[in-house]
Design an enzyme around this catalytic site. Structure first.
Site, PDB file in Angstrom:
ATOM      1  N   GLN A 233       0.826  -1.201   0.000  1.00 58.55           N
ATOM      2  CA  GLN A 233       0.000   0.000   0.000  1.00 58.55           C
ATOM      3  C   GLN A 233       0.866   1.259   0.000  1.00 58.55           C
ATOM      4  OE1 GLN A 233      -2.765   1.181   3.444  1.00 58.55           O
ATOM      5  NE2 GLN A 233      -4.169   0.591   1.817  1.00 58.55           N
TER       6      GLN A 233
ATOM      7  N   LEU B  52       4.023  10.741   7.468  1.00 62.97           N
ATOM      8  CA  LEU B  52       2.659  10.705   6.967  1.00 62.97           C
ATOM      9  C   LEU B  52       1.903  11.995   7.269  1.00 62.97           C
ATOM     10  CD1 LEU B  52       0.593   8.664   5.781  1.00 62.97           C
ATOM     11  CD2 LEU B  52      -0.066   8.178   8.127  1.00 62.97           C
TER      12      LEU B  52
ATOM     13  N   GLU C 113      -4.872  11.609   6.050  1.00 63.37           N
ATOM     14  CA  GLU C 113      -5.942  11.801   5.086  1.00 63.37           C
ATOM     15  C   GLU C 113      -6.897  12.898   5.548  1.00 63.37           C
ATOM     16  OE1 GLU C 113      -6.195   7.960   3.357  1.00 63.37           O
ATOM     17  OE2 GLU C 113      -8.369   8.124   3.324  1.00 63.37           O
TER      18      GLU C 113
END
Lengths: 121, 292, 625, 130
Positions: C233, C245, C248
């Site tokens: 992924q 990261l 989202e």
């Protein structure tokens, strides 16, 4: 480390007393300074003046309490500073004993001085 | 594409045939020399191309290596780019100049707590400190007040012992009966312990603390904060809280804190450590005076 | 030599959960980990833990969502077991004191997440993984479970029967990082590998530097097959310089992606005319990379994620954490300028083939968490499903290894499960290089692989005495380390960088046949070079040079397995996108890609997907959201 | 095989250059505390002359006050006492959990106030001695 749980006596009480005496000392030390440097100039102090002040029971007891609390606050502060630097074991016990004796002698001598000043002795 | 494949084949043949004439050791050394020359070239180009370079002065020590037995500082010149962290610079120095340069690192995002270092005189996480925010040259040392194992690696054993000393685990007076029955906790209570739960065990606070430096038995800010996290969690219950207060109010517990705020200032997760220690002092006094 | 009933390798979420479960079933268990437990990468997980807790929700719905998300490559018994047991595991965590975010009534909060038909993601702020890891480590401390921290496990000790299914695992060999001591950990009942991800096979990853696929590679080399390794992924919004990261949530709140010409490319180039920036992870990642490849990237590397228009107040309220990340790791002020982002490797769906009890085909060898492939996530993992996976299957592996009575597993493992042999056109020979005569072979070589030792044993028989198996493994590791330290050679970092670069360049979001082949050639070259590595640091004290050199061998094996799988699978399923094959091809490809390490050479075969679950059989449907 | 390097207390405390406000406050509080406790003992010793009669007492005190150095020492003593009091108040607030985020500012404020009071009191202390 956690195998012996200590009671309030181990540090908490002294910590608390240090704060309580601090509150008292803030007022009295300031008063002492103002009285003996600004109201009465240090250079003009004579035994008579001292005796007059110390003859007052209220002032006498305030000064005597000042002596005791200041001694506790100061000596306890010194002891804490030493413990913070890792004083431990026998050394710590010796230091505690020496400081206690010194405090008692100071208070004793201070009391004698106070009595002399108030004219009782 | 096809030519590449052929080149590849050639190299493979070399591999097959060469061991006949050369010993593996010789071959290895030849490859090493070749790589070293190539690398030197690359480094020079990298340094030339970089608009800026930055000098690192790194503490070195290794009890087993003759010229590192006496601690010393080594200098590394590293090409600088915007966004470069202290950890990036150290990794560059290690991978390009000296593979024996030793430091702990893992997540690179300030959650694993591996790379607390003493950078320009202050405890910081290497991965979340921007080189651009520091004065150059950058001096990097292992955390003060802890024994150095090697280079920037310190012995964390004592830190872990102190953490374990406060019984750092949830241990409620009673648990709900049903298997799928959860314990209730108010959002306010969760908020109260929130900051204390962010500790990543990096050890920066302990290293910055003057008292912990002098008094080896002092629990230290991280462990006391851990105790706070549980003592203030309403799910544990009153009797457990009393026990927890008894642990932190021992002579080398909360009373040793002199409110210098050094721990609070260096904490990379912004935990108000001094505040938590102070609150536990008050809680301990209250529970002992009872009439408060 | 240390001796315990159960040895758990790795102390992240899966390892800690397994150790607690084994301990609760009466086993003497020890954790062996190359990091201190709280440094494990589980701590970096942000999102949450999916579990059907609401009365209106059900485990069946969770299972259905998971199966759909997996693009029907998940095995139904794994999916069903997972969805059924996740609620208990979450409540268990709550009982252990995990500081979950709460509702006004004091209950654990749940929020919606991508691909879920019900809001079932429990969370603790945006630091769920950190809290989960610490909560479980605290429980390990409470139980007094032994932890060997900063012990790097370099080899699994397995008997040398010809058939991998006949082999037994008796322990592991560890290297104590601080002292350089090599010692054995004898496991009376079993070894559980819980070593996490392999993100370091790529040069741009959200994974930690310690995530080098050690468990996968070690198990693979002693005969446990690797399953579905091609499914990797990629997360569309990671910071270019570090791979950190960017959640989202930024796009969820209205963040916009721009290319160099400040075009809103998700719409302007028609990648996702409806969902735009909020299309699924693989779609957005592919769109970003297309922009960069076509020359519209910024500095030919990344795109911009802009949230300035959301306003300072809203950003501070909901995305404060993101501001810190951008500032700390990229030196960018998200309130003043757009943030640079690009896709980065995030999670490995494939791994060591195991059944619902975490058992591999080798007796006594278990795996759980990201290093294992049950297979739950199939071709694509849903957000919030990784943490419950490590709880459910970590606990199950721990229980089983401790000797708890459990149902007959429904997922077959080992070569016996093979349904067809695989064929793939490789440009170079895979597996070990040379004749394996290099004694300890930094390469691992045939010597480092038990199969070779089996063939060369003078008595011809299999070593079956457990202690002897471990002793021999310890000896092999001592030789390996001595040789690495003594000899002169090149720095492993060059080799690792070569693998990482080619993987990111060629086995990334886009997979084209010629690129995959190029990657295999590069990996082959890296293997060649690896034969010449040496460790420059002569010290036994905290020698990270040595540790990283050994890890690099694991990285190479994992990278190769991913690439072979990617080249073999000629379809587009989940996270796996092939330029020439733009459709999911259920008729031919509803099967798991398997790789077995046979005498140093990977052998490709397939096994069927199990779609028959506990109560229902899943029908593959088109995956659309 | 494994041994570690103990940098020792001296090296640790050589880091005073890198101290922050709260650490300086601590150092100064300790330092002034030591002086005050030392002065307490000395003070009682000097006052002990009162047990030898009024004349000795008055003569000792006025003799000391006649020395310029003593006047300067007294100014120092005042500074020390004022700082200890002000910082002590600051510490009491910290103990009560009040104003923790402004702890550095309150330290600087204590310093400034101490300096102001000390300077303002110079005429009083030196009065009659010059």
């Amino acid at each position: 480390m956690a195998d012996h749980y200590s009671s309030f006596e181990r540090g908490g009480k002294r910590w608390f007393l240090q704060r309580i005496t601090a509150v008292f000392l803030i007022g009295v030390l300031a008063f002492h300074f103002v009285l003996l440097h600004f109201v009465n100039h240090a250079a003009e102090i004579e035994f008579a003046g001292t005796q007059a002040r110390m003859g007052n029971v209220g002032y006498f007891s305030l000064m005597w309490t000042f002596l005791v609390t200041a001694t506790f606050h100061g000596v306890n502060g010194v002891y804490n500073a030493l413990v913070n630097q890792g004083l431990d074991g026998t050394q710590k016990k010796v230091v505690a004993a020496v400081l206690t004796v010194a405090s008692l002698l100071l208070i004793l001598q201070g009391t004698r001085v106070a009595l002399a000043m108030s004219g009782v002795l | 594409m096809s030519t590449q494949i052929e080149e590849q084949r050639e190299t493979e043949e070399e591999v097959e045939t060469e061991p006949e004439t050369e010993s593996p050791g010789e071959r290895r050394r030849a490859v090493k020399r070749e790589r070293a020359a190539q690398r030197e070239q690359e480094v020079e180009t990298a340094l030339d191309e970089a608009e800026e370079t930055v000098e690192l002065k790194v503490f070195r020590y290794d009890p087993e290596v003759a010229d590192k037995e006496e601690p010393r500082f080594d200098s590394f010149t590293v090409p600088y780019h915007k966004g470069m962290t202290v950890l990036d610079a150290l990794i560059y120095a290690r991978d390009v100049y000296d593979s024996s340069l030793t430091f702990r690192h893992s997540c690179r995002q300030a959650v694993c707590g591996s790379d607390a270092l003493f950078v320009n005189g202050r405890q910081r996480l290497g991965c979340k400190t921007q080189m651009g925010d520091l004065e150059w040259p950058v001096r990097i040392e292992p955390l003060p007040h802890q024994d150095v194992v090697k280079d920037l690696v310190v012995d964390m054993e004592h830190f872990y012992e102190q953490m374990h000393a406060v019984e750092p685990y949830f241990d409620p007076d009673e648990t709900p009966d049903g298997e799928l029955e959860e314990q209730r906790q108010t959002p306010e209570n969760r908020e109260k312990i929130k900051l204390s739960t962010r500790c990543i065990w990096c050890g920066a606070c302990m290293s910055s603390c003057n008292i912990a430096a002098g008094d080896n038995k002092y629990l230290g800010p991280a462990a006391i904060n851990k105790a706070y996290r549980f003592a203030m969690d309403e799910r544990e219950g009153e009797s457990r809280k009393e026990e927890r207060l008894r642990i932190v109010e021992q002579e080398h517990g909360v009373w040793r804190c002199q409110t210098q705020f050094s721990c609070t200032e260096v904490c990379p997760k912004d935990i108000p450590l001094t505040e938590h220690i102070q609150e536990l002092k008050r809680e301990a006094i209250k529970s002992n005076l009872k009439f408060w | 030599m240390h001796e315990h009933d159960v040895i758990v390798v790795g102390a992240g979420g899966a390892g800690l959960r397994a150790a607690i479960a084994a301990h609760e079933h009466g086993a003497d268990v020890a954790l062996v980990t190359k990091l201190h437990p709280v440094r494990s990468h589980t701590g970096a997980a942000e999102g949450g833990i999916n579990a059907a807790l609401h009365p209106e929700d059900s485990w069946e719905l969770h299972a259905y969502d998971t199966m759909k998300g997996s693009d029907y490559l998940g095995d139904a018994p794994a999916v069903d077991t997972f969805a059924k047991e996740a609620p208990n595991e979450v409540i268990q965590l709550e009982h252990w004191g995990m500081p979950f975010s709460r509702e006004e009534d004091g209950k654990v909060s749940q929020r919606p997440f991508g691909g879920l038909s019900h809001p079932r993601t429990t969370y603790a702020g945006a630091e769920t993984g950190h809290h989960l890891l610490h909560t479980m480590y605290e429980q390990v401390v409470k139980r007094g479970i032994e932890v060997y921290e900063e012990w790097f496990v370099t080899r699994v000790a397995v008997t040398d029967h010809d058939d991998p299914e006949g082999r037994e695992c008796h322990g592991v060999v560890g290297y104590e990082i601080k002292t350089g001591e090599i010692d054995g950990f004898y496991a009376r009942n079993g070894v559980i590998l819980a070593t996490g991800g392999l993100g370091q096979a790529f040069d741009h990853t959200t994974n930690a530097i310690a995530n080098t696929g050690d468990g996968q590679a070690m198990a693979y080399r002693v005969g446990a097959p690797m399953e579905d390794m091609e499914f990797v992924q990629f997360h569309p919004t990671t910071l270019p310089s570090t791979g950190v990261l960017i959640s989202e949530g930024v796009r969820g709140e209205g963040g916009i992606l721009y290319n160099e010409a400040e075009e809103r490319f998700m719409f302007e180039y028609g990648y996702a005319n409806n969902e735009g920036e909020l299309a699924s992870r693989d779609v957005v990642s592919r769109a970003e990379l297309t922009q960069v490849n076509e020359g519209r990237g910024i500095e030919d590397e990344y795109v911009h994620l802009d949230m300035r228009h959301l306003g300072e107040e809203r950003i501070l309220d909901r995305l404060e954490n993101i501001l810190h990340l951008a500032e700390d790791f990229e030196g960018v002020d998200g309130l003043e300028e757009p943030m640079p982002v690009k896709p980065g490797q995030h999670y490995q769906m494939g791994g060591i083939e195991v059944n619902e009890h975490g058992e591999s085909c080798i007796d006594g060898l278990y795996a759980a968490g990201e290093c294992a492939c049950v297979s739950l996530h199939g071709a694509n993992r849903l957000g919030g499903n990784a943490l419950p996976e490590l709880l459910v299957f970590g606990a199950r592996a721990g229980r089983h290894a401790a000797g708890a009575e459990m149902d007959e597993p429904k997922i077959p493992t080992g070569p016996a499960a093979e349904s067809e042999a695989g064929e793939v056109d490789l440009p170079v020979e895979p597996g070990i290089v040379g004749d394996g005569s290099d004694p300890v072979a930094a390469d691992g070589g045939r010597e480092a692989d038990d199969s070779r030792a089996r063939q060369t044993r003078s008595d011809g028989g299999a070593v079956a005495i457990p202690e002897e198996v471990l002793e021999r493994a310890i000896e092999a590791e001592r030789d390996r380390v001595d040789t690495l330290l003594e000899r002169d050679g090149i720095n492993h970092a060059d080799v690792r960088a070569k693998v990482q670069e080619t993987m990111t360049e060629n086995v990334n979001v886009f997979r084209e046949e010629q690129n995959l082949k190029q990657a295999l050639r590069d990996i082959r070259e890296a293997r060649e070079q690896y034969r010449h590595v040496g460790v420059a640091d002569p010290s036994r004290t905290y020698n990270t040079d040595l540790i990283h050199t050994i890890e690099t061998r694991n990285v190479i094996d994992c990278a190769e397995a991913i690439t072979i799988g990617a080249l073999a699978r000629e379809e587009f399923r989940g996270a796996h996108w092939r330029q020439q094959y733009q459709e999911r091809r259920d008729d031919e490809w509803l099967k798991h890609t398997m790789l077995a390490w046979e005498d140093g050479t990977p052998r490709l075969y397939y096994k069927p997907v199990v779609l028959e679950g506990h109560d229902q059989t899943y029908e593959p449907k088109e995956r659309s959201y | 095989m494994s041994q570690s390097y103990d940098r020792g207390t001296v090296e640790s405390f050589g880091r005073w250059r890198e101290f922050s406000a709260g650490m300086w406050a601590w150092i100064l509080h300790k330092f002034t505390g030591w002086i005050l406790v030392g002065y307490l003992f000395t003070h009682i010793a000097v006052l002990s002359t009162s047990t030898q009669g009024a004349e000795t007492y008055t003569a000792t005190l006025q003799g000391l006050e006649a020395l310029l150095i003593v006047r300067f020492l007294e100014i120092g003593l005042l500074a020390v006492a004022v700082f200890h009091i002000l910082n002590g108040i600051r510490l009491l607030f910290v103990d009560l959990g009040l104003g923790l985020t402004a702890q550095d500012k309150s330290f600087y404020a204590s310093l400034l106030l101490t300096a102001a009071i000390t300077v303002a009191s110079i005429p009083t202390f030196l009065g009659g001695a010059l």
